[in-house]
Design an enzyme around this catalytic site. Structure first.
Site, PDB file in Angstrom:
ATOM      1  N   HIS A 162       0.818  -1.225   0.000  1.00 15.71           N
ATOM      2  CA  HIS A 162       0.000   0.000   0.000  1.00 15.71           C
ATOM      3  C   HIS A 162       0.847   1.269   0.000  1.00 15.71           C
ATOM      4  O   HIS A 162       0.350   2.341  -0.319  1.00 15.71           O
ATOM      5  CB  HIS A 162      -0.925   0.008   1.223  1.00 15.71           C
ATOM      6  CG  HIS A 162      -2.012  -1.018   1.120  1.00 15.71           C
ATOM      7  ND1 HIS A 162      -3.320  -0.708   0.821  1.00 15.71           N
ATOM      8  CD2 HIS A 162      -1.971  -2.363   1.243  1.00 15.71           C
ATOM      9  CE1 HIS A 162      -4.037  -1.807   0.777  1.00 15.71           C
ATOM     10  NE2 HIS A 162      -3.245  -2.834   1.029  1.00 15.71           N
ATOM     11  N   ASP A 370       3.375   9.695  -0.679  1.00 19.00           N
ATOM     12  CA  ASP A 370       2.234   8.904  -0.198  1.00 19.00           C
ATOM     13  C   ASP A 370       1.955   7.806  -1.210  1.00 19.00           C
ATOM     14  O   ASP A 370       1.971   8.071  -2.420  1.00 19.00           O
ATOM     15  CB  ASP A 370       1.001   9.830  -0.066  1.00 19.00           C
ATOM     16  CG  ASP A 370       0.057   9.378   1.040  1.00 19.00           C
ATOM     17  OD1 ASP A 370      -0.015   8.156   1.283  1.00 19.00           O
ATOM     18  OD2 ASP A 370      -0.610  10.236   1.632  1.00 19.00           O
TER      19      ASP A 370
HETATM   20  P1  ADP Z   1      -2.897   6.584   5.423  1.00 18.81           P
HETATM   21  O1  ADP Z   1      -3.156   5.231   4.822  1.00 18.81           O
HETATM   22  O2  ADP Z   1      -1.472   7.004   5.379  1.00 18.81           O
HETATM   23  O3  ADP Z   1      -3.483   6.749   6.775  1.00 18.81           O
HETATM   24  P2  ADP Z   1      -4.912   7.651   3.539  1.00 18.81           P
HETATM   25  O4  ADP Z   1      -5.236   9.054   3.160  1.00 18.81           O
HETATM   26  O5  ADP Z   1      -4.706   6.733   2.380  1.00 18.81           O
HETATM   27  O6  ADP Z   1      -3.627   7.702   4.491  1.00 18.81           O
HETATM   28  O7  ADP Z   1      -6.056   7.037   4.431  1.00 18.81           O
HETATM   29  C1  ADP Z   1      -6.478   7.671   5.590  1.00 18.81           C
HETATM   30  C2  ADP Z   1      -7.847   7.117   5.972  1.00 18.81           C
HETATM   31  O8  ADP Z   1      -8.087   7.471   7.332  1.00 18.81           O
HETATM   32  C3  ADP Z   1      -8.990   7.699   5.144  1.00 18.81           C
HETATM   33  O9  ADP Z   1      -9.934   6.682   4.861  1.00 18.81           O
HETATM   34  C4  ADP Z   1      -9.597   8.754   6.074  1.00 18.81           C
HETATM   35  O10 ADP Z   1     -10.986   8.940   5.923  1.00 18.81           O
HETATM   36  C5  ADP Z   1      -9.307   8.181   7.449  1.00 18.81           C
HETATM   37  N1  ADP Z   1      -9.122   9.270   8.418  1.00 18.81           N
HETATM   38  C6  ADP Z   1      -8.257  10.296   8.351  1.00 18.81           C
HETATM   39  N2  ADP Z   1      -8.389  11.127   9.385  1.00 18.81           N
HETATM   40  C7  ADP Z   1      -9.366  10.635  10.144  1.00 18.81           C
HETATM   41  C8  ADP Z   1      -9.995  11.048  11.369  1.00 18.81           C
HETATM   42  N3  ADP Z   1      -9.611  12.151  12.032  1.00 18.81           N
HETATM   43  N4  ADP Z   1     -10.971  10.273  11.850  1.00 18.81           N
HETATM   44  C9  ADP Z   1     -11.353   9.159  11.195  1.00 18.81           C
HETATM   45  N5  ADP Z   1     -10.816   8.721  10.051  1.00 18.81           N
HETATM   46  C10 ADP Z   1      -9.826   9.437   9.527  1.00 18.81           C
HETATM   47  O1  F6P Z   2      -1.200   2.907   4.278  1.00 23.72           O
HETATM   48  C1  F6P Z   2      -0.250   2.457   5.160  1.00 23.72           C
HETATM   49  C2  F6P Z   2      -0.813   2.182   6.540  1.00 23.72           C
HETATM   50  O2  F6P Z   2       0.141   1.573   7.352  1.00 23.72           O
HETATM   51  C3  F6P Z   2      -2.034   1.300   6.494  1.00 23.72           C
HETATM   52  O3  F6P Z   2      -1.688  -0.054   6.514  1.00 23.72           O
HETATM   53  C4  F6P Z   2      -2.780   1.735   7.708  1.00 23.72           C
HETATM   54  O4  F6P Z   2      -4.149   1.546   7.567  1.00 23.72           O
HETATM   55  C5  F6P Z   2      -2.447   3.219   7.816  1.00 23.72           C
HETATM   56  O5  F6P Z   2      -1.205   3.382   7.174  1.00 23.72           O
HETATM   57  C6  F6P Z   2      -2.446   3.679   9.250  1.00 23.72           C
HETATM   58  O6  F6P Z   2      -1.289   3.236   9.926  1.00 23.72           O
HETATM   59  P1  F6P Z   2      -1.281   2.527  11.354  1.00 23.72           P
HETATM   60  O7  F6P Z   2      -1.907   1.192  11.200  1.00 23.72           O
HETATM   61  O8  F6P Z   2       0.164   2.451  11.714  1.00 23.72           O
HETATM   62  O9  F6P Z   2      -2.053   3.428  12.271  1.00 23.72           O
END
Ligand code: ADP
Ligand code: F6P
Length: 471
Positions: A162, A370
């Site tokens: 991912h 990202d």
């Molecule tokens: P990462 O995988 O690095 O966390 P992404 O943008 O791909 O980044 O995914 C983040 C996910 O977490 C999204 O589905 C988003 O809706 C969710 N998210 C981000 N901030 C919040 C929050 N404050 N509360 C709940 N969900 C959140």
């Molecule tokens: O996208 C990478 C990732 O590690 C996902 O596997 C995970 O949902 C997200 O980032 C949040 O990270 P963590 O599980 O460390 O809170």
């Protein structure tokens, strides 16, 4: 033990426990990119998910979630410190994100990484029925495909990364680089977010392991491992219908009123992570306020930064720096009842996030690197009336698909400021044309299309892909 024809192996189970109003323990679907991505697929098919339940100590019983069997892997405090916080998030995570923070190498973390990967692989081997498909997720578990192949040669094994996969000159730093590559090569199909990542991997297979490789196929022993790009997505229709619902529309109206009915709302939603470019964005915004190009009365910035990996040193330090900077900016440019930045470091439910997306005239998604960035996709899906300007970093995987976004280089502060101003002042027709194109793309390339593409490639018979993706 109940065995399944389809097993997902991921570091975490897609649940968090919380305390219900009556004091009982309640399991809820957790936030995060991976969970958001896979949940809509799994609930359509009997499947098992192998992962950690989020607490240290012996394995906890987690009830099935929407028909998906949850198998929890026990992790001790030491396991978490050395595998998750250590090798996964202080070695691999920074290295795979262009080393924007210095990766840390400790030999005992590698021992833990091997031990924990073995544990997940053994659980999957026990839970998979003969000939089953096992889909392993992400950088925490890169050795699992190789271990599983040894334990269960009858399985079809997929691996999906991912996060970004770095260019050879960065990956070559890793002391145990050959073992990590060999681990992934236990899979039949290795999926990445972008074609460049598949290319990087193939180059490394040649350079480190001396294998014959193209960007699509790698020969190892008597097997061919396929490699490819499968950009992950979201449940577009579900997000759009939530955003269009009465409750969300009313909540968005209320939020706008609470924000003082500004002309422009700029929103960012991130995990508190140094890869997300939060500090660079705050600096750009502060300079715009300083130069008078942005006025607090007209424009409001909302920064949601949900706490993440809080015991890892670099994350603690980042949070302190961000909070200090938000305080400074509000102290310098805010007025009574009118902060320059509304800073929220809380988890929100999906409806609240959808209301925030609907209220945002400009969405600033400016990571330094990202894998994909699902927030950008959620924003686009939520803009059901084709309004809203997406400012998007070129270094997010999503930029390869959203070529109509207002693209920026977040390292270039003047460039970032210029793009933010461009998006703020853009003609409604321009904004609408871009958003319409991005929404059309996202409707065609939703989470089901991603799963269908990956699983069709993995399972040549197509049976699994059809069963899983027929909604
Ligand atoms: P990462 O995988 O690095 O966390 P992404 O943008 O791909 O980044 O995914 C983040 C996910 O977490 C999204 O589905 C988003 O809706 C969710 N998210 C981000 N901030 C919040 C929050 N404050 N509360 C709940 N969900 C959140
Ligand atoms: O996208 C990478 C990732 O590690 C996902 O596997 C995970 O949902 C997200 O980032 C949040 O990270 P963590 O599980 O460390 O809170």
């Amino acid at each position: 033990m109940r065995r399944s024809a389809f097993v997902v192996v991921a570091h975490r189970l897609p649940v968090d426990d919380s305390v219900a109003p009556d004091g009982a323990c309640e399991w809820r679907r957790s936030p995060g990119g991976l969970v958001s991505a896979l949940h809509p697929i799994l609930r359509q098919s009997p499947a098992t998910w192998v992962g950690w339940a989020g607490q240290t100590g012996p394995a906890r019983h987690v009830p099935d979630l929407d028909g998906v069997h949850m198998h929890s892997v026990p992790l001790s405090t030491e396991d978490i410190a050395e595998h998750y916080e250590g090798f996964a998030n202080a070695t691999l995570w920074p290295l795979y994100h262009d080393a924007v923070e210095q990766p840390v190498y400790h030999r005992r973390w590698w021992e833990a990484y091997q031990r924990i990967n073995q544990r997940y692989a053994e659980a999957a081997a026990d839970l998979a029925e003969p000939g089953a498909t096992v889909w392993v997720q992400d950088y925490h578990l890169q050795l699992v495909p190789g271990i599983l192949r040894e334990l269960r040669p009858d399985l079809t094994i997929g691996f999906f990364m991912h996060v970004p996969f770095p260019p050879p000159e960065l990956f070559m730093q890793l002391p145990r680089r050959a073992e990590l590559l060999r681990g992934m090569l236990g899979a039949d199909l290795i999926g990445f977010q972008r074609a460049q990542a598949a290319h990087n991997f193939a180059q490394l297979a040649v350079k480190v392991l001396g294998l014959q490789a193209s960007d699509r196929r790698i020969a190892i022993g008597d097997r061919i491992v396929r490699v490819g790009a499968f950009p992950v997505s979201i449940d577009t229709a579900d997000m759009a219908s939530l955003a269009a619902s009465r409750g969300v529309v009313d909540r968005a109206r209320q939020l706008r009123a609470d924000l003082g009915e500004p002309k422009h709302v700029i929103l960012s939603v991130d995990r508190m992570d140094y890869t997300k470019g939060i500090e660079q964005r705050l600096k750009a915004y502060s300079e715009l306020l300083d130069s008078g190009q942005v006025k607090v009365r007209d424009t409001v910035m909302v920064q949601v930064a949900v706490p993440s990996r809080e015991r890892v040193e670099q994350y603690k330090a980042l949070r302190e720096r961000v909070e200090r900077e938000v305080g400074r900016i509000n102290g310098e440019y805010g007025r009574v009842g009118e902060p320059a930045i509304h800073y929220l470091n809380q988890p929100f439910d999906r409806a609240e996030l959808a209301a925030l997306y609907r209220v945002a005239d400009i969405m600033a998604v400016t990571p330094l690197r990202d894998g994909m960035n699902l927030v950008a996709k959620e924003y686009v899906a939520s803009r059901v009336d084709d309004t809203g300007a997406l400012v998007l970093s070129e270094f997010a995987g999503a930029a390869a698909e959203f070529t109509q976004a207002y693209l920026c280089n977040p390292h270039d502060l003047d460039g970032l400021k210029a793009v933010l101003m461009h998006a703020t002042r853009a003609a409604p027709d321009d904004v609408e044309e871009r958003m319409r194109a991005m929404r059309a793309h996202l409707r065609a390339h939703d989470i089901r299309a991603w799963a269908r593409a990956y699983l069709t490639a993995l399972d040549r018979t197509g049976v699994l892909a059809t069963r899983l993706t027929q909604a």
